[in-house]
Design an enzyme around this catalytic site. Structure first.
Site, PDB file in Angstrom:
ATOM      1  N   THR A  40       0.844  -1.208   0.000  1.00 45.82           N
ATOM      2  CA  THR A  40       0.000   0.000   0.000  1.00 45.82           C
ATOM      3  C   THR A  40       0.876   1.254   0.000  1.00 45.82           C
ATOM      4  O   THR A  40       0.579   2.229  -0.701  1.00 45.82           O
ATOM      5  CB  THR A  40      -0.910   0.000   1.254  1.00 45.82           C
ATOM      6  OG1 THR A  40      -1.667  -1.204   1.241  1.00 45.82           O
ATOM      7  CG2 THR A  40      -1.843   1.192   1.273  1.00 45.82           C
ATOM      8  N   HIS A  43       2.125   1.890  -3.460  1.00 45.40           N
ATOM      9  CA  HIS A  43       1.110   2.555  -4.310  1.00 45.40           C
ATOM     10  C   HIS A  43       1.117   4.063  -4.065  1.00 45.40           C
ATOM     11  O   HIS A  43       1.076   4.860  -5.000  1.00 45.40           O
ATOM     12  CB  HIS A  43      -0.298   2.030  -3.984  1.00 45.40           C
ATOM     13  CG  HIS A  43      -0.571   0.656  -4.497  1.00 45.40           C
ATOM     14  ND1 HIS A  43      -0.658   0.382  -5.838  1.00 45.40           N
ATOM     15  CD2 HIS A  43      -0.771  -0.517  -3.857  1.00 45.40           C
ATOM     16  CE1 HIS A  43      -0.906  -0.911  -6.000  1.00 45.40           C
ATOM     17  NE2 HIS A  43      -0.968  -1.484  -4.812  1.00 45.40           N
TER      18      HIS A  43
HETATM   19 ZN    ZN Z   1       0.298  -3.265   5.256  1.00 42.70          ZN
END
Ligand code: ZN
Length: 366
Positions: A40, A43
């Site tokens: 994440t 990203h």
């Molecule tokens: Zn994580």
């Protein structure tokens, strides 16, 4: 304090001096000892279409990061359970107690649940504030470089066990050779899965999967390899009892359903960039009697409890999955290795305090 901050809606982040945050009455202030880089974060670091839509340029600057462990150094006026000096890790999903899911034992997927490092400042910093409700007390036997990765280990645990925990003596396909796929591999082996297939793109990661307990590794990029036939051939023609989708690849999802035996379970964890899929609904779901199980986050706090015990007991060895220990100021090199193709790394843990980093490195040698 020093922090890694996303300042502009473009690739990268900055290592900046920002004020130490002040906890609200229901929050604690944590001195971060170790913090790990997650997909994440990558990203957001890249500032791809997901992060541009989910966070939005208007909410910058924002500190990155959500996986961490540290020491509580201050507590708000309403905090009761957590005390100054507690060694804790953070659950990333901040539940809203008013959500119907919070009343149903599903607070990790509540309607108004907020995410650390996505909806508020994260933990790639010397200090972070967080609500008491997401503080999980650590077993002191777990060193910070592993205490930090309990959050993704909880994802792996939830995917692996599903709701029934019925995995002993079963066959399993793990789609994806990223850190969570590797964590699931080690945990599946520990939990008594008797045949483990791991698919992935990178020889380094697939070799690592082998050392962690995979019986077979299958290159997902090999056009000449019929992976569905391979899995069927090695499961008496049935297909695998359980498939864990951890790659975020559309092709892997489609293949994964073909690899699943009738009556099997498919745990859907990986997020795919263009989520419209063409699947054989009749044969892959209905006639197959497939259980399809979406995983968003960890069970609070069932998977935390299990992961803590796995690590503290030494039954689960994640040392080979943590492939990088770095100073937080060198974050760019950590992101570079997460973005490298082919990949030569798995989980990377960063340390705000060079003395903590030195101790972690000494433990590796010892
Ligand atoms: Zn994580």
């Amino acid at each position: 304090m020093k922090a890694i901050v996303k300042t502009r809606p473009e690739f990268g982040a900055e290592y900046l001096d920002i004020p130490i945050p002040v906890p609200k009455p229901n929050e604690v202030l944590i001195k971060v000892r170790a913090t790990s880089i997650c997909g994440t974060d990558v990203h957001i670091y890249k500032w791809d279409s997901w992060s541009a839509g989910r966070i939005g340029a208007g909410n910058l600057p924002q500190t990155l990061g959500h996986e961490c462990t540290g020491e509580v150094v201050e507590v708000g006026a309403h905090v009761k359970r957590i005390k100054v000096g507690d060694n804790i890790s953070l659950e990333t999903h901040i539940p809203d107690p008013e959500d119907v899911q919070s009343f149903l034992g599903q607070q990790h997927i509540g309607e108004h649940m907020k995410i650390v490092g996505v909806d508020r400042n994260g933990c790639f910093a010397e200090y972070i504030t967080a609500p008491e409700v997401v503080c999980w007390k650590n077993d002191p036997a777990i060193p910070p470089e592993y205490a930090s990765i309990q959050e993704p280990l909880g994802n792996a645990c939830y995917c692996l066990l599903g709701e029934d925990g019925d995995v002993v003596g079963k066959t399993m396909v793990i789609l994806g050779d990223g850190p969570i796929g590797l964590m699931a591999t080690a945990m599946a082996r520990m939990a008594g899965v008797t045949k483990i297939f791991v698919t992935g793109l990178f020889p380094y990661c697939l070799d690592l999967a082998k050392t962690l307990g995979a019986d077979y590794t299958l290159n997902a990029g090999d056009k000449t390899l019929d992976r569905v036939a391979f899995v069927r051939d090695h499961t008496n023609g049935f297909g695998a009892d359980i498939v864990l989708e951890m790659s975020g690849s559309k092709d892997a999802v489609v293949e994964g359903f073909k690899m699943l035996r009738k009556g099997g379970r498919f745990s859907a964890f990986g997020v795919i960039s263009a989520p419209e899929l063409s699947l054989d609904y009749n044969n892959d779901f209905v006639f197959k009697g497939a259980q399809v199980f979406g995983i968003n986050g960890r069970k609070m706090f069932d998977t935390w409890y299990r992961v803590r015990n796995m690590l503290a007991s030494g039954r689960l060895d994640v040392s080979r999955i943590v492939t990088g220990l770095i100073d937080i100021k060198d974050f760019a090199s950590g992101f570079d290795s997460m973005l490298a193709i082919p990949r030569h790394s798995a989980k990377i843990v960063m340390f705000p305090d060079p003395a903590e980093l030195a101790k972690a490195k000494a433990r590796r040698i010892g």
